[in-house]
Enzyme design. Sequence first.
Site, PDB file in Angstrom:
ATOM      1  N   GLU A  46      47.239  42.459  30.878  1.00 17.53           N
ATOM      2  CA  GLU A  46      48.085  41.609  31.180  1.00 17.53           C
ATOM      3  C   GLU A  46      49.108  41.246  30.291  1.00 17.53           C
ATOM      4  O   GLU A  46      48.661  40.810  29.121  1.00 17.53           O
ATOM      5  CB  GLU A  46      47.521  40.253  31.911  1.00 17.53           C
ATOM      6  CG  GLU A  46      48.628  39.365  32.429  1.00 17.53           C
ATOM      7  CD  GLU A  46      48.022  37.865  32.948  1.00 17.53           C
ATOM      8  OE1 GLU A  46      48.344  37.581  34.105  1.00 17.53           O
ATOM      9  OE2 GLU A  46      46.789  37.448  32.184  1.00 17.53           O
ATOM     10  N   LYS A 128      53.120  38.532  39.326  1.00 14.89           N
ATOM     11  CA  LYS A 128      51.899  37.895  39.702  1.00 14.89           C
ATOM     12  C   LYS A 128      52.233  36.707  40.546  1.00 14.89           C
ATOM     13  O   LYS A 128      53.500  36.093  40.109  1.00 14.89           O
ATOM     14  CB  LYS A 128      51.349  37.079  38.278  1.00 14.89           C
ATOM     15  CG  LYS A 128      49.965  36.219  38.606  1.00 14.89           C
ATOM     16  CD  LYS A 128      49.521  35.814  36.963  1.00 14.89           C
ATOM     17  CE  LYS A 128      48.183  35.027  37.249  1.00 14.89           C
ATOM     18  NZ  LYS A 128      47.581  34.528  35.866  1.00 14.89           N
ATOM     19  N   CYS A 163      44.884  39.067  36.017  1.00 11.62           N
ATOM     20  CA  CYS A 163      44.103  37.898  35.702  1.00 11.62           C
ATOM     21  C   CYS A 163      43.303  37.303  36.875  1.00 11.62           C
ATOM     22  O   CYS A 163      42.635  38.117  37.495  1.00 11.62           O
ATOM     23  CB  CYS A 163      44.747  36.948  34.851  1.00 11.62           C
ATOM     24  SG  CYS A 163      44.254  35.559  34.000  1.00 11.62           S
TER      25      CYS A 163
END
Length: 363
Positions: A46, A128, A163
């Site tokens: 990430e 995200k 994540c």
Amino acid sequence: MPLTKYKAAAVTSEPGWFDLEAGVQKTINFIIEAGQAGCKLVAFPEVWIPGYPYWMWKVTYLQSLPMLKKYRENSMSVDSEEMRRIRRAARDNQIYVSLGFSEIDHATLFLAQVLIDPEGKVINHRRKIKPTHVEKLVYGDGSGDTFLSVTETELGRLGQLNCWENMNPFLKSLNVSAGEQIHVAAWPVYPSQVRQVHPDPVTNYAETASDLVTPNYAIETGTWVLAPFQRLSAEGLKKTTPEGVEPETDPSDYNGHARIFRPDGSLVIKPDKDFDGLLFVDIDLNETHLTKVLADFEGHYMRPDLIRLLVDTRRKNLITEADPSGGIASYSTYKRLGLDRPLDPPKLEKHGQEAAEAVGSSQ
């Protein structure tokens, strides 16, 4: 014809902290290394470029400002020469690249991922959907047209999440519904549980991510899971500590957390704490038959007549225009950022244009 057996790699390494050029060059070097090792896929952590801002969990507002400024200055635009260099490296090494990076779009940062194919084309661009806790002070939310994860490729149906998206039951359901076969669970840099301070929950430490959330993803979805992680060095601790604050001196608790899991959740490989580089795995997609015959939550082991998930992939812009027919115009982040354009001008077209210009000038 899709490949069912191939070699893949997950990166566990230290980013080029606050240094876009260093991050790009390190990315290219890993792509070359993975390609030379015969890999068809290499997966990065990430926000690998320019590194995960873990310092935001430890600093005050005033301490964060100089670091945020430098972080934004070294974040990467999708339609940039830096990204094009990475795409060319994927093309030159005939490899799929799952890349996590801090994307700057106008004046907002996003926790972004791209999937680049062996021709250098960005075949998925996602953001995200919701930054976690203090990440909201750094990044914005992904939009409806930038959160889908699974892409049909010659390596199978390949998904990517960032994540804690990897423990979001709704995103897992969405990926399962797309028939996902191989997954990149991209993680940042995390301290070990030995650093836990009450009342911070154990959820927020590396072992939970690497040894609980990630294998659970494999078990629940029946997919191969690559979990690339960032690392930290003593020098990295200095770079990610604000001026006037004494930096930590022992980075070991931040390291050794990358993993690769089979579709049944069993561990393939994990690194030693001092390992920095690529973790390799031989993928066999046919192994997913053994897990999905037991539990396929997209098919025979689900009841959509009882439980369904509503998904909205439309982009909502601040300014919305009417189209010529009087309706609402549609928008595409992918097209606005130029990802639908060729990586480089086709050589044949370029030569043809030059020839036409030469003929025109001789007349």
